[in-house]
Design a protein around this motif. Structure first.
Motif, PDB file in Angstrom:
ATOM      1  N   LEU A  13      57.212  48.690  38.429  1.00 23.00           N
ATOM      2  CA  LEU A  13      55.965  47.968  38.196  1.00 23.00           C
ATOM      3  C   LEU A  13      55.027  48.064  39.387  1.00 23.00           C
ATOM      4  CD1 LEU A  13      57.206  44.768  36.341  1.00 23.00           C
ATOM      5  CD2 LEU A  13      56.053  46.751  35.388  1.00 23.00           C
ATOM      6  N   SER A  14      55.574  48.089  40.603  1.00 20.94           N
ATOM      7  CA  SER A  14      54.701  48.212  41.772  1.00 20.94           C
ATOM      8  C   SER A  14      54.063  49.592  41.835  1.00 20.94           C
ATOM      9  CB  SER A  14      55.456  47.907  43.059  1.00 20.94           C
ATOM     10  OG  SER A  14      56.455  48.867  43.296  1.00 20.94           O
ATOM     11  N   VAL A  15      54.775  50.626  41.400  1.00 21.53           N
ATOM     12  CA  VAL A  15      54.196  51.971  41.369  1.00 21.53           C
ATOM     13  C   VAL A  15      53.082  52.037  40.336  1.00 21.53           C
ATOM     14  CG1 VAL A  15      54.692  54.377  40.781  1.00 21.53           C
ATOM     15  CG2 VAL A  15      56.260  53.101  42.221  1.00 21.53           C
ATOM     16  N   ILE A  16      53.275  51.427  39.188  1.00 21.74           N
ATOM     17  CA  ILE A  16      52.223  51.387  38.162  1.00 21.74           C
ATOM     18  C   ILE A  16      51.033  50.582  38.673  1.00 21.74           C
ATOM     19  CG2 ILE A  16      51.646  50.498  35.868  1.00 21.74           C
ATOM     20  CD1 ILE A  16      54.535  51.195  35.061  1.00 21.74           C
ATOM     21  N   GLU A  62      38.556  53.945  51.491  1.00 16.22           N
ATOM     22  CA  GLU A  62      39.948  54.269  51.797  1.00 16.22           C
ATOM     23  C   GLU A  62      40.726  53.030  52.242  1.00 16.22           C
ATOM     24  OE1 GLU A  62      41.745  57.022  51.324  1.00 16.22           O
ATOM     25  OE2 GLU A  62      39.987  57.837  50.313  1.00 16.22           O
ATOM     26  N   LEU A  63      40.048  52.102  52.891  1.00 21.15           N
ATOM     27  CA  LEU A  63      40.687  50.843  53.263  1.00 21.15           C
ATOM     28  C   LEU A  63      41.139  50.088  52.017  1.00 21.15           C
ATOM     29  CD1 LEU A  63      41.363  48.792  55.538  1.00 21.15           C
ATOM     30  CD2 LEU A  63      39.148  47.780  55.059  1.00 21.15           C
ATOM     31  N   VAL A  70      49.662  48.726  50.300  1.00 21.65           N
ATOM     32  CA  VAL A  70      50.445  47.704  51.001  1.00 21.65           C
ATOM     33  C   VAL A  70      50.803  46.571  50.060  1.00 21.65           C
ATOM     34  CG1 VAL A  70      50.351  45.983  52.842  1.00 21.65           C
ATOM     35  CG2 VAL A  70      49.585  48.307  53.269  1.00 21.65           C
ATOM     36  N   ALA A  71      49.855  46.163  49.213  1.00 20.41           N
ATOM     37  CA  ALA A  71      50.141  45.099  48.249  1.00 20.41           C
ATOM     38  C   ALA A  71      51.226  45.526  47.274  1.00 20.41           C
ATOM     39  CB  ALA A  71      48.866  44.718  47.504  1.00 20.41           C
TER      40      ALA A  71
END
Length: 75
Positions: A13-16, A62-63, A70-71
Motif C-alpha cells: 500500500l505504501s508503494v501504491i 522535487e521537494l 518519505v511519507a
C-alpha cells in the motif's frame, strides 16, 4: 492473518501511495518545462532569468516528490 502478511500488505500500500503521490510532481514538471520553453520562445532575451526561476520551481516540485517518498516509508 499473521503479522508477516499484514506487513506485506502495508508495504504494498505504501508503494501504491507513493506512485499516486508521484503523479502530481510529474504533472508539475511537465507544465513547468513547457511554460519555460514557451516563454523563452516568446522573449529570448529573458532566457537567463526564466531559467533561474525554472530551477527554483524544479527544486520545489522535487521537494514535494521527496516528501511523498518519505511519507510512504514512514507510514
Amino acid at each position: 492473518m499473521d503479522i508477516i502478511t499484514l506487513a506485506e500488505v502495508a508495504g504494498n500500500l505504501s508503494v501504491i501511495g507513493y506512485g499516486l503521490g508521484a503523479i502530481g510532481p510529474g504533472i508539475g514538471l511537465g507544465i513547468l518545462f513547457g511554460k519555460a520553453m514557451e516563454s523563452t520562445a516568446r522573449q529570448p532575451e529573458m532566457s537567463g532569468k526564466i531559467q533561474t526561476i525554472m530551477f527554483i520551481g524544479l527544486a520545489l516540485i522535487e521537494l514535494l516528490a521527496l516528501i511523498g517518498f518519505v511519507a510512504a516509508l514512514i507510514l
